[in-house]
Scaffold this motif. Structure first.
Motif, short mmCIF file in Angstrom:
data_model
loop_
_atom_site.label_atom_id
_atom_site.label_comp_id
_atom_site.label_asym_id
_atom_site.label_seq_id
_atom_site.Cartn_x
_atom_site.Cartn_y
_atom_site.Cartn_z
N THR A 1 0.85 -1.19 0.00
CA THR A 1 0.00 0.00 0.00
C THR A 1 0.89 1.25 0.00
OG1 THR A 1 -0.12 0.02 2.42
CG2 THR A 1 -1.88 -1.13 1.25
N ASP A 2 0.32 2.34 -0.48
CA ASP A 2 1.01 3.62 -0.47
C ASP A 2 0.90 4.17 0.95
OD1 ASP A 2 2.05 6.14 -0.81
OD2 ASP A 2 0.76 6.68 -2.49
N ALA A 3 2.03 4.29 1.64
CA ALA A 3 2.03 4.73 3.03
C ALA A 3 1.75 6.22 3.17
CB ALA A 3 3.37 4.39 3.68
N GLY A 4 1.95 7.00 2.10
CA GLY A 4 1.74 8.43 2.17
C GLY A 4 2.98 9.19 2.63
N TYR A 5 4.05 8.46 2.89
CA TYR A 5 5.34 9.04 3.28
C TYR A 5 6.42 8.11 2.77
CZ TYR A 5 4.73 5.58 6.98
OH TYR A 5 4.50 4.42 7.65
N CYS A 6 7.64 8.58 2.70
CA CYS A 6 8.75 7.73 2.26
C CYS A 6 9.06 6.72 3.36
CB CYS A 6 9.98 8.56 1.94
SG CYS A 6 9.80 9.53 0.44
N ILE A 7 9.12 5.46 2.98
CA ILE A 7 9.39 4.37 3.93
C ILE A 7 10.81 4.55 4.47
CG2 ILE A 7 9.57 1.87 4.21
CD1 ILE A 7 6.75 2.76 3.49
N PRO A 8 11.00 4.54 5.80
CA PRO A 8 12.35 4.67 6.35
C PRO A 8 13.22 3.48 5.95
CG PRO A 8 10.69 4.93 8.08
CD PRO A 8 9.99 4.49 6.84
N THR A 9 14.43 3.75 5.49
CA THR A 9 15.32 2.66 5.09
C THR A 9 15.76 1.83 6.29
OG1 THR A 9 17.20 4.16 5.20
CG2 THR A 9 16.17 3.87 3.05
N SER A 10 15.73 2.42 7.48
CA SER A 10 16.12 1.66 8.67
C SER A 10 15.10 0.56 8.99
CB SER A 10 16.26 2.59 9.87
OG SER A 10 15.05 3.27 10.12
N LEU A 11 13.83 0.79 8.65
CA LEU A 11 12.79 -0.21 8.89
C LEU A 11 12.58 -1.10 7.67
CD1 LEU A 11 10.07 1.98 10.66
CD2 LEU A 11 11.73 0.45 11.72
N GLY A 12 12.54 -0.52 6.50
CA GLY A 12 12.28 -1.28 5.29
C GLY A 12 10.81 -1.57 5.07
#
Length: 127
Positions: A102-113
């Motif tokens: 799904t589109d989270a509406g924000y950039c996914i943090p690379t630390s979480l993935g």
């Protein structure tokens, strides 16, 4: 003259190879890449004319920004439709969670993935 100022002031380029000026004391007619961009310009392949240097007393290092001539700068190339579409697709990929798609509406943090909902499901159920 302070030692930091003396280290950063070399208008002839004898010490660093190119003229060097202290932070905020660059001569007129020269600008950094960021300043050029704010004016709608780009270096356009011209060589570096000078640099500005800032001594960082806490970390002990220096910060350097290269300077380019304003009169030789070129206009920024306009955004094409293909480039705009590619940029929109790249941003959509950064916002899409790989687990739930799904589109989270924000950039996914690379630390979480993952999006925050997928990364911490137990905290989402508690709320």
């Amino acid at each position: 003259m302070s030692p930091a100022f003396g280290k950063c002031y070399d208008p002839t380029g004898a010490r660093y190879g190119i003229p060097t000026f202290p932070w905020r004391l660059a001569p007129d007619g020269l600008a950094t890449r960021r300043q050029l961009r704010a004016r709608g310009l780009r270096p356009g392949g011209q060589p570096i004319q000078a640099q500005i240097m800032r001594a960082n007393r806490r970390a002990g290092g220096t910060q350097i920004a290269f300077l380019y001539r304003l009169d030789q700068a070129k206009q920024v190339r306009p955004m094409t439709a293909a480039k705009s579409a590619a940029l929109a697709a790249a941003m959509l990929a950064r916002r899409t969670c790989p687990a739930c798609r799904t589109d989270a509406g924000y950039c996914i943090p690379t630390s979480l993935g993952l999006c925050v909902t997928c990364a911490f499901p137990e905290e989402q159920r508690a709320a």
